[in-house]
Design a protein around this motif. Structure first.
Motif, PDB file in Angstrom:
ATOM      1  N   TYR A   1     144.953  14.733  18.116  1.00  0.00           N
ATOM      2  CA  TYR A   1     144.525  14.965  16.732  1.00  0.00           C
ATOM      3  C   TYR A   1     145.618  15.645  15.911  1.00  0.00           C
ATOM      4  O   TYR A   1     145.689  15.455  14.701  1.00  0.00           O
ATOM      5  CB  TYR A   1     143.259  15.824  16.726  1.00  0.00           C
ATOM      6  CG  TYR A   1     142.640  15.994  15.361  1.00  0.00           C
ATOM      7  CD1 TYR A   1     141.819  15.015  14.828  1.00  0.00           C
ATOM      8  CD2 TYR A   1     142.888  17.131  14.601  1.00  0.00           C
ATOM      9  CE1 TYR A   1     141.252  15.161  13.573  1.00  0.00           C
ATOM     10  CE2 TYR A   1     142.324  17.288  13.346  1.00  0.00           C
ATOM     11  CZ  TYR A   1     141.504  16.304  12.840  1.00  0.00           C
ATOM     12  OH  TYR A   1     140.952  16.452  11.597  1.00  0.00           O
TER      13      TYR A   1
ATOM     14  N   GLY B   1     134.552  15.602  16.490  1.00  0.00           N
ATOM     15  CA  GLY B   1     133.548  16.286  15.677  1.00  0.00           C
ATOM     16  C   GLY B   1     132.766  17.316  16.466  1.00  0.00           C
ATOM     17  O   GLY B   1     132.477  18.415  15.969  1.00  0.00           O
TER      18      GLY B   1
ATOM     19  N   GLY C   1     136.180   9.967  17.809  1.00  0.00           N
ATOM     20  CA  GLY C   1     135.775  10.716  16.624  1.00  0.00           C
ATOM     21  C   GLY C   1     134.564  11.589  16.876  1.00  0.00           C
ATOM     22  O   GLY C   1     134.478  12.714  16.373  1.00  0.00           O
ATOM     23  N   VAL C   2     133.632  11.087  17.675  1.00  0.00           N
ATOM     24  CA  VAL C   2     132.459  11.896  18.023  1.00  0.00           C
ATOM     25  C   VAL C   2     132.870  13.121  18.832  1.00  0.00           C
ATOM     26  O   VAL C   2     132.391  14.240  18.603  1.00  0.00           O
ATOM     27  CB  VAL C   2     131.438  11.038  18.800  1.00  0.00           C
ATOM     28  CG1 VAL C   2     130.322  11.908  19.357  1.00  0.00           C
ATOM     29  CG2 VAL C   2     130.861   9.961  17.893  1.00  0.00           C
TER      30      VAL C   2
ATOM     31  N   TRP D   1     135.050  20.360  16.889  1.00  0.00           N
ATOM     32  CA  TRP D   1     135.116  21.169  15.674  1.00  0.00           C
ATOM     33  C   TRP D   1     133.843  21.992  15.505  1.00  0.00           C
ATOM     34  O   TRP D   1     133.891  23.191  15.180  1.00  0.00           O
ATOM     35  CB  TRP D   1     135.320  20.273  14.454  1.00  0.00           C
ATOM     36  CG  TRP D   1     136.736  19.919  14.149  1.00  0.00           C
ATOM     37  CD1 TRP D   1     137.307  18.689  14.224  1.00  0.00           C
ATOM     38  CD2 TRP D   1     137.781  20.802  13.714  1.00  0.00           C
ATOM     39  NE1 TRP D   1     138.634  18.745  13.870  1.00  0.00           N
ATOM     40  CE2 TRP D   1     138.958  20.030  13.546  1.00  0.00           C
ATOM     41  CE3 TRP D   1     137.837  22.166  13.455  1.00  0.00           C
ATOM     42  CZ2 TRP D   1     140.158  20.574  13.132  1.00  0.00           C
ATOM     43  CZ3 TRP D   1     139.043  22.709  13.035  1.00  0.00           C
ATOM     44  CH2 TRP D   1     140.182  21.921  12.875  1.00  0.00           C
ATOM     45  N   GLY D   2     132.700  21.349  15.708  1.00  0.00           N
ATOM     46  CA  GLY D   2     131.439  22.057  15.515  1.00  0.00           C
ATOM     47  C   GLY D   2     131.236  23.187  16.500  1.00  0.00           C
ATOM     48  O   GLY D   2     130.941  24.329  16.116  1.00  0.00           O
TER      49      GLY D   2
END
Length: 612
Positions: free
Chosen positions: A236, A191, A187-188, A194-195
Motif C-alpha cells: 500500500y 480497509g 482492498g477489503v 485501517w479500521g
C-alpha cells in the motif's frame, strides 16, 4: 486372460468418464476453478548471467538455450549474479481477449514483459522495487502486466526477472474478472486494517488520557508503527503513499520493520515491570530498542547492510523479546503471561515475513495475510489485558473527575463550569449571529433541614429534579446546579423561542406529574426565567443578574411560572440598587438598637440572619 484385459479396459473407460480431462497448467491460479486459456507454447525459462541478454532477439538466434518447463514446484533461480528469462505464447482467438499476469508479491526487484509491436519493435512493460510505482505499466499493488491475444496468429511474450533471491511464488495468468476480484479482496483487507488499527490507536489515546499511564502511550506507538509496517509490506505504501519514489519503495519496508521492533521492545520493557523486577532484562530490552533505531537509520541507506544481516537482526530481536517475556513469566509474574499471549501472534507476524525472506515460506501472499491477522489478534489481546490491569486506575480517575465536575446530590454539573461554558456559548452565538438561551430555575419552598428524615427526602427530590432536567436537555446543552435551590440550563444555539419554551414546559409538566405521583402538591414548585436572543455585548454576569432579577420579581408578582426576558436583559443597576437599599436599612436598624439598650440586650434577629 482376455476377460481380465477387457475388465481393465472397462474400468479405464469409467475413470475417463468420471474424471475431467487433465491439462498442464503453467501459470498459477487465483482460485481452483479459475478460467484459464490453453497456451500455444508452454511457459519455459532459462537462467543467464546478469546483463548478458538485453532483448529477446538473442532467443531467436540459434543456440543451446536449454529452456526448461515451468512446473508447480519450480523456483526461478534469480540472484545478484544471474537473471531468469521466460517465454510463452497465447493462441490466436476469434476475438481479441485480454489477460493479466500477476507476479508473486511485491518482493521483486524488477520484472519486464517483452512483446512485439505493430511495426515489429519490442514493447516493454516493467514493474518492481527498482522503479517508482508511478512508472509501472499498471498502477497496482503488486507487479502486473496486461496481455492481449491476436486473431491472425499466436502472440509470443518474453519475461525477464531480476531479483536478489530465488522467486518461489508462481506467476498467475488471470482473466479481467478475476484480476479485479483479487484487487477487491486486497482492498477489503486494507480497509479492515485501517479500521482495526485506527480504533486501537484511538482507544489507546483515550485510555492514556483517563489513566495517565504511559504504557498506553507506548502501546499507541506500537499500534501506529505496526500498522504502517503492515501497509508497507502488502504494497500500500508504494501504491498510495509515495508513488513517485523508487527509493522509499525499496527501503521503507525495512525501516518500518525496525521501528516496529524498537517500539515493541520499549513497550515490553515498561509494560512487564522489568525495570524494578528484572533490571538486566530491562537493560537488554532497552539495548534492543536502541539497536533497532540504529538499524532503522542504517537501513535507510540502500545496500549498506546486507539483506541477510537485516533478516538476522529482526529475527534475533523478535526472539529476544519473546524469550524475555517467557523468562519473566516462568519467574512467577502472571501479568507477563498475559502479555506473552498477546506478543506471540505479533512476533509470528514479524517472523512470517522473515521466513519468506529466508526462503522458508514459499507463498508471500499467505505470509502477508497471516501477518495482518495475527498482528490484529495480538494487539487486541494486549489492549484488553492493559485495560483490565488498569481498570482500577481508570475508574478512580474517572470518579475523581466526576466528583470535581458533578454535584453528587442532583447529578448536575457544579457552578465552576458555568462561567467557561456560558462565555463560550455567547461567543459562538455572537460570531454566528444566532440565537441561544439560558434558563434559570428556582425551586420554591425548599431549604435544608436539621431533621434527618426531611433532609433525606430533600436529597431524593434533588436527584429527581436533576433527572428531569437532564431528560429535558439535549446532548449539546449544559445543566448546572447553580446554587442551593437554583438550577441553570445553557441551551446551545441556533435555537428559536418556541424550542426554549418547550424545554421549560417539559420540565414543569414532569415536575407536576411527579408531584401527583408522590401526593405532595408543593414538593416541586418552580419559577423559571428564560433569557433568549442573539447576544450583543452582554457578559456572563450580566445575563445571570438579569435572570436573578426576574426571579425576584416573580416571587411577588403575578403567578406566571415561566417568564421570558429579551437579550438586552433587565437593567443591570437593579440588583445593585436593591443591595444598597438593603444595606442602608440594616444600618438604620442597627443604629436604633444601639441607641436603645433594652432592645440591644434582647438581641433581636437582624436582617443579616436568614429567616427560614
Amino acid at each position: 486372460m482376455d476377460r481380465k484385459t477387457s475388465w481393465r479396459g472397462f474400468l479405464g473407460v469409467l475413470l475417463c468418464l468420471a474424471l475431467p480431462p487433465g491439462q498442464a497448467q503453467d501459470f498459477g491460479r487465483l482460485y481452483g476453478d479459475s478460467v484459464t486459456i490453453t497456451l500455444a507454447e508452454p511457459l519455459q525459462w532459462v537462467a543467464v548471467p546478469k546483463g548478458s541478454i538485453a532483448s529477446p532477439d538473442a532467443f531467436t538466434a540459434a543456440g543451446p538455450w536449454r529452456l526448461q518447463p515451468y512446473t508447480g514446484t519450480t523456483a526461478l533461480p534469480t540472484s545478484a549474479s544471474q537473471d531468469v528469462w521466460a517465454t510463452f505464447a497465447l493462441p490466436p482467438t476469434e476475438s481479441l481477449q485480454t489477460w493479466f499476469i500477476r507476479l508473486p508479491g511485491q518482493a521483486l526487484v524488477k520484472a519486464s514483459l517483452f512483446s512485439r509491436g505493430p511495426q515489429g519493435e519490442w514493447l516493454i512493460q516493467s514493474a518492481g522495487l527498482a522503479l517508482a510505482p508511478v512508472d509501472w505499466s499498471l498502477r497496482t499493488r503488486v507487479p502486473s502486466f496486461e496481455l492481449q491475444t491476436r486473431t491472425d496468429r499466436m502472440q509470443t511474450y518474453y519475461l525477464r526477472f531480476e531479483n536478489n533471491r530465488a522467486l518461489t511464488g508462481p506467476p498467475m495468468l488471470l482473466s479481467p474478472v478475476e484480476y479485479v476480484d483479487g484487487a477487491s479482496r486486497v482492498g477489503v483487507v486494507i480497509g479492515l486494517m485501517w479500521g482495526m488499527f485506527s480504533v486501537l490507536a484511538a482507544l489507546s489515546l483515550a485510555a492514556f488520557a483517563m489513566a495517565r499511564n504511559r504504557v498506553f502511550l507506548w502501546f499507541f506507538a506500537v499500534v501506529i508503527t505496526l500498522m504502517f509496517t503492515q501497509l508497507v509490506l502488502i504494497g500500500y505504501g508504494g501504491w498510495r503513499m509515495w508513488p513517485q519514489s523508487a527509493y522509499l519503495n525499496q527501503v521503507m519496508g525495512w525501516v518500518s520493520s525496525a521501528l516496529s521492533m524498537a517500539a515493541g521492545a520499549w513497550f515490553c520493557a515498561h509494560a512487564s515491570y522489568a525495570r524494578s523486577g528484572h533490571p538486566y532484562i530491562y537493560r537488554l530490552l532497552a539495548a534492543i530498542t536502541a539497536g533497532s533505531l540504529l538499524m532503522a537509520g542504517l537501513m535507510a541507506i540502500p545496500g549498506l547492510i546486507p539483506r541477510d544481516l537485516r533478516n538476522l537482526w529482526l529475527a534475533l530481536a523478535t526472539l529476544t523479546i519473546l524469550s524475555s517475556l517467557v523468562w519473566m513469566s516462568v519467574r512467577g509474574q502472571a501479568w507477563n503471561r498475559l502479555l506473552l499471549l498477546g506478543t506471540a501472534p505479533i512476533a509470528l507476524a514479524a517472523l512470517a515475513r522473515i521466513f519468506y525472506n529466508a526462503g522458508w515460506v514459499m507463498n508471500l501472499e499467505s505470509a502477508q495475510a497471516a501477518g495482518v491477522l495475527s498482528a490484529m489478534v495480538g494487539l487486541l489481546w494486549i489492549f484488553f489485558a492493559l485495560a483490565w490491569r488498569s481498570r482500577a486506575a481508570l475508574f478512580s480517575n474517572h470518579r475523581i473527575a466526576a466528583l470535581a465536575t458533578y454535584d453528587p446530590a442532583s447529578g448536575l454539573m457544579l457552578p465552576r463550569v458555568m462561567e467557561g461554558r456560558l462565555s463560550q456559548m455567547l461567543l459562538r452565538a455572537r460570531r454566528r449571529r444566532s440565537e441561544c438561551g439560558v434558563v434559570l430555575l428556582r425551586w420554591l419552598n425548599q431549604a435544608p433541614s436539621p431533621d434527618e428524615l426531611s433532609d433525606q427526602k430533600r436529597s431524593i427530590a434533588l436527584s429527581r429534579i436533576g433527572e428531569i432536567m437532564r431528560r429535558a436537555a439535549r446532548d449539546m446543552d449544559t445543566v448546572i446546579r447553580y446554587e442551593e435551590n437554583l438550577f441553570l440550563m445553557l441551551v446551545e444555539g441556533p435555537v428559536n423561542r418556541e424550542a426554549v419554551s418547550e424545554v421549560s414546559t417539559k420540565i414543569l409538566a414532569d415536575c407536576i406529574r411527579l408531584s401527583d405521583k408522590l401526593d405532595e402538591p408543593d414538593a416541586f414548585n418552580l419559577h423559571i426565567a428564560i433569557w433568549h436572543g442573539t447576544p450583543g455585548e452582554q457578559t456572563c454576569q450580566q445575563v445571570i443578574d438579569s435572570l436573578k432579577t426576574r426571579l425576584r420579581r416573580m416571587s411577588s408578582g403575578p403567578r406566571r411560572y415561566v417568564q421570558f426576558i429579551d437579550a438586552a436583559g433587565e437593567p443591570a443597576s437593579l440588583p445593585a440598587e436593591e443591595s444598597s437599599r438593603r444595606e442602608g436599612l440594616v444600618a438604620k436598624i442597627n443604629a436604633i438598637e444601639i441607641s436603645h439598650p433594652a432592645l440591644h440586650d434582647e438581641q433581636p434577629p437582624t436582617l443579616d440572619t436568614p429567616v427560614r
